[in-house]
Scaffold this active site. Sequence first.
Site, mmCIF file in Angstrom:
data_model
loop_
_atom_site.group_PDB
_atom_site.id
_atom_site.type_symbol
_atom_site.label_atom_id
_atom_site.label_comp_id
_atom_site.label_asym_id
_atom_site.label_seq_id
_atom_site.Cartn_x
_atom_site.Cartn_y
_atom_site.Cartn_z
ATOM 1 N N LYS A 244 -2.559 46.112 55.743
ATOM 2 C CA LYS A 244 -1.184 46.043 55.123
ATOM 3 C C LYS A 244 -1.212 46.181 53.511
ATOM 4 O O LYS A 244 -1.996 46.175 52.941
ATOM 5 C CB LYS A 244 -0.803 44.545 55.485
ATOM 6 C CG LYS A 244 -1.528 43.277 54.626
ATOM 7 C CD LYS A 244 -1.062 41.851 54.751
ATOM 8 C CE LYS A 244 0.496 41.601 54.274
ATOM 9 N NZ LYS A 244 0.520 41.825 53.027
ATOM 10 N N LYS B 212 -6.634 48.129 50.612
ATOM 11 C CA LYS B 212 -7.457 49.254 51.110
ATOM 12 C C LYS B 212 -7.581 50.584 50.441
ATOM 13 O O LYS B 212 -8.608 51.237 50.549
ATOM 14 C CB LYS B 212 -6.348 49.425 52.493
ATOM 15 C CG LYS B 212 -5.100 50.085 52.076
ATOM 16 C CD LYS B 212 -4.286 50.322 53.275
ATOM 17 C CE LYS B 212 -2.879 50.627 52.739
ATOM 18 N NZ LYS B 212 -2.864 51.778 51.523
#
Length: 248
Positions: free
Chosen positions: A9, A14
């Site tokens: 998300k 990330k």
Amino acid sequence: MIKFAIYGKGGIGKSTLSSNLSAAFAKCGLKVMQIGCDPKADSTSLLCPKEKVTTVLDLVRSGKPFTLQDMVKESTSGVLCVEAGGPVPGLGCAGRGIINALESLEQKGAYDYYKPDIVIYDVLGDVVCGGFTMPMRKGYADKVYIVTSGEKMAIYAAANIAMAVNNFKKRDYAKLGGIILNCRGVENEEENAATLAADFDTEVLATIPRSPLFEKAEAAGKTIVELYPDSDICAKMIALADRIKMSF
């Protein structure tokens, strides 16, 4: 060639983890290409902090001919950086940028020309549909790794991504490679991640502890691997890179 996608998300870290993984692979002497598949086009900002990478969608929108070298920028650490880009806010489809980027790279022979050992697709995972599933498709990533914390919404998004991967099994798309826990210090964090992994018959590949080094490195426009090579976090990123490499 090892090809995998990092999903998670928005705001889960990330891109930070993808960039540190890219730097870790490069530190080991491998040629890495990181492809940012997020409309914000900030996946490679820690790898190329001084000069923003021109997005593929911007090149396509210009209507002018462009070369492979216009799309791909090499960072100081040797990582080949690509940003898919996104539409003008409020207009168009964000997933279209991902499709354009991956198709353009193929058409211009990027993989044959650069011959990367590792290709990392860094993909926004809040929406798992259309162009956002492109990196999962046959011929692109062979595995998907999901970044999550133990927070409820992060776990929820991670579960949706894992379900999408499972739903594509019959099409010979990318397989689920595992979970990467990016800790936020919430209660029962490791237990929540372990439960998620068990639900999808996979494992938690790495637990990255919360650390002020991430903020310090980001402020300096660098990865932890470059700026703090002797840190425990750097060691964990290199260990994760080794584990991913050995799984192929």
